[in-house]
Design a protein around this motif. Structure first.
Motif, mmCIF file in Angstrom:
data_model
loop_
_atom_site.group_PDB
_atom_site.id
_atom_site.type_symbol
_atom_site.label_atom_id
_atom_site.label_comp_id
_atom_site.label_asym_id
_atom_site.label_seq_id
_atom_site.Cartn_x
_atom_site.Cartn_y
_atom_site.Cartn_z
ATOM 1 N N ILE A 14 13.510 9.382 0.540
ATOM 2 C CA ILE A 14 13.236 8.603 -0.831
ATOM 3 C C ILE A 14 14.369 7.861 -1.291
ATOM 4 O O ILE A 14 14.126 6.619 -1.633
ATOM 5 N N HIS A 15 15.454 8.335 -0.813
ATOM 6 C CA HIS A 15 16.533 7.529 -1.510
ATOM 7 C C HIS A 15 16.722 6.246 -0.688
ATOM 8 O O HIS A 15 17.632 5.062 -0.851
ATOM 9 N N GLN A 16 16.572 6.351 0.580
ATOM 10 C CA GLN A 16 16.558 5.259 1.496
ATOM 11 C C GLN A 16 15.835 4.011 1.008
ATOM 12 O O GLN A 16 16.246 2.834 1.281
ATOM 13 N N ALA A 17 14.652 4.227 0.478
ATOM 14 C CA ALA A 17 13.997 3.330 -0.274
ATOM 15 C C ALA A 17 14.580 2.725 -1.808
ATOM 16 O O ALA A 17 14.879 1.666 -1.834
ATOM 17 N N ASP A 75 9.997 -2.189 3.150
ATOM 18 C CA ASP A 75 10.891 -2.887 4.240
ATOM 19 C C ASP A 75 12.048 -1.997 4.379
ATOM 20 O O ASP A 75 12.729 -2.120 5.467
ATOM 21 N N ALA A 76 12.607 -1.294 3.652
ATOM 22 C CA ALA A 76 13.678 -0.319 3.746
ATOM 23 C C ALA A 76 13.312 0.772 4.732
ATOM 24 O O ALA A 76 14.093 0.888 5.690
ATOM 25 N N TRP A 77 12.310 1.346 4.709
ATOM 26 C CA TRP A 77 11.637 2.222 5.756
ATOM 27 C C TRP A 77 11.533 1.487 7.236
ATOM 28 O O TRP A 77 11.886 2.295 8.062
ATOM 29 N N LEU A 78 11.052 0.624 7.275
ATOM 30 C CA LEU A 78 10.971 -0.405 8.408
ATOM 31 C C LEU A 78 12.561 -0.483 9.023
ATOM 32 O O LEU A 78 12.781 -0.225 10.144
ATOM 33 N N LYS A 79 13.462 -0.518 8.163
ATOM 34 C CA LYS A 79 14.715 -0.944 8.677
ATOM 35 C C LYS A 79 15.407 0.505 8.968
ATOM 36 O O LYS A 79 16.228 0.388 10.025
ATOM 37 N N GLN A 80 14.956 1.386 8.581
ATOM 38 C CA GLN A 80 15.402 2.705 9.271
ATOM 39 C C GLN A 80 14.639 3.153 10.550
ATOM 40 O O GLN A 80 14.729 4.022 11.099
ATOM 41 N N TRP A 98 -0.205 -0.868 -1.023
ATOM 42 C CA TRP A 98 0.206 0.700 -0.648
ATOM 43 C C TRP A 98 0.363 0.687 0.973
ATOM 44 O O TRP A 98 0.002 -0.381 1.545
ATOM 45 N N VAL A 99 1.301 1.609 1.438
ATOM 46 C CA VAL A 99 1.502 1.623 2.752
ATOM 47 C C VAL A 99 1.846 3.253 3.151
ATOM 48 O O VAL A 99 2.209 4.003 2.348
ATOM 49 N N SER A 100 1.490 3.470 4.527
ATOM 50 C CA SER A 100 1.853 4.962 5.035
ATOM 51 C C SER A 100 2.525 4.597 6.248
ATOM 52 O O SER A 100 2.210 3.766 7.160
ATOM 53 N N MET A 101 3.720 5.447 6.282
ATOM 54 C CA MET A 101 4.485 5.354 7.605
ATOM 55 C C MET A 101 4.996 6.623 7.853
ATOM 56 O O MET A 101 4.909 7.694 7.214
ATOM 57 N N ARG A 102 5.610 6.619 9.129
ATOM 58 C CA ARG A 102 6.002 8.184 9.409
ATOM 59 C C ARG A 102 7.387 7.728 10.282
ATOM 60 O O ARG A 102 7.527 6.707 10.977
ATOM 61 N N MET A 110 5.539 9.365 4.958
ATOM 62 C CA MET A 110 5.830 8.547 3.479
ATOM 63 C C MET A 110 4.836 7.730 3.295
ATOM 64 O O MET A 110 4.147 7.241 4.014
ATOM 65 N N GLU A 111 4.610 7.691 2.229
ATOM 66 C CA GLU A 111 3.567 6.608 1.431
ATOM 67 C C GLU A 111 4.329 5.937 0.225
ATOM 68 O O GLU A 111 5.001 6.466 -0.487
ATOM 69 N N GLY A 112 4.111 4.534 0.183
ATOM 70 C CA GLY A 112 4.327 4.091 -0.951
ATOM 71 C C GLY A 112 2.883 3.446 -1.728
ATOM 72 O O GLY A 112 2.202 2.760 -1.034
#
Length: 290
Positions: A14-17, A75-80, A98-102, A110-112
């Protein structure tokens, strides 16, 4: 992994974003308790395993900023190094993305999501969700199998049963929302269509979901089918709820993912007993009906 490690890791994601967002939102915790049961067993008893799910609304910023906050989270999660699970390019370019990531390394999801406050003005509220993989609490040495493939183990010499359950498990992974206890009429068995052809039919469902979440789940299933090369078409219900039907191009397996009147997402997989060379029933036939 234990409960505290799961909570700490979910909070970290969460905080990474959030920590790199501008304007800086306030985190408002919402939804269920952070640590709860994983997925129910077929006998309606609880699974021993636990799972962390965190929901946060991003408040304290103008509603017009909700779109940007979700895009910043992506974008923050992609950088991770996290990977897309599913998204909708039209949604991502619109006012309510919206976006769903893993996280592939440790299987956190994670979802936004942009909730709509005023569609005409493009105002919304951003929500971030993180769900951990399942884990055993202290003192537990084993857990009941927790995906739909464990609802009824096929016989070792039943390739059709194994195919049906394997597809159910992959759909389960794509939905990303867990499974409910088996309901009357659900499970695995053999059926015959009008021509007398025999097939294995497996049905199961998720718990009831909020409207936005069940639509997202169906969209994730559709994205999985398309990516796996299935033939896909939408199949809305009479009530207008979302649904999709897909046909495997080689096996003649038919899968349906449909929102039911209860708000649950129901899944049905039907595969012919005589294998990939067998006859294919039409999508939406009685043998594949949910």
């Amino acid at each position: 992994m234990d409960e505290q490690q799961a909570v700490d890791r979910a909070e970290e994601i969460i905080h990474q974003a959030v920590d790199v967002m501008s304007p800086k939102p306030t985190l408002e915790r919402t939804g269920p308790e952070s640590v709860g049961p994983c997925i129910a067993r077929d006998d309606h008893g609880p699974d021993d395993r636990r799972q962390v799910t965190l929901f946060y609304k991003l408040t304290g910023v103008p509603g017009a900023e909700a779109r940007n906050l979700v895009l910043q989270a992506r974008d923050a999660w992609l950088k991770q190094g996290y990977k897309y699970h599913s998204s909708d390019e039209k949604d991502m370019s619109g006012p309510f993305p919206w976006v769903s990531m893993r996280s592939e390394s440790d299987d956190f999801w994670m979802e936004g999501i942009t909730g709509v406050l005023d569609r005409d003005k493009g105002e919304g509220i951003a929500t971030l969700k993180v769900r951990s993989p399942c884990f055993l609490p202290p003192g537990k040495s084993s857990a009941a199998a927790a995906d739909p493939a464990a609802f009824e183990a096929p016989a070792a010499d039943d390739p059709a049963g194994r195919r049906a359950l394997g597809h159910s498990s992959r759909i389960y992974d794509a939905l990303g929302v867990g499974a409910a206890p088996t309901q009357p009429g659900e499970g695995i068995g053999r059926v015959r269509d009008a021509s007398g052809a025999e097939a294995v039919h497996h049905t199961w469902s998720t718990p009831p979901l909020p409207e936005q979440e069940r639509a997202r789940a169906v969209a994730r299933a559709q994205a999985y089918f398309v990516g796996a090369g299935w033939r896909v078409r939408p199949m809305p219900t009479a009530e207008g709820a979302p649904g999709v039907v897909a046909g495997h191009p080689e096996e003649h397996t038919v899968a349906q993912v449909v929102v039911s009147a209860t708000g649950a997402v129901r899944v049905a997989v039907t595969t012919p007993v005589d294998g990939p060379a067998g006859p294919a029933g039409p999508a939406g036939s009685d043998s594949a009906a949910v």
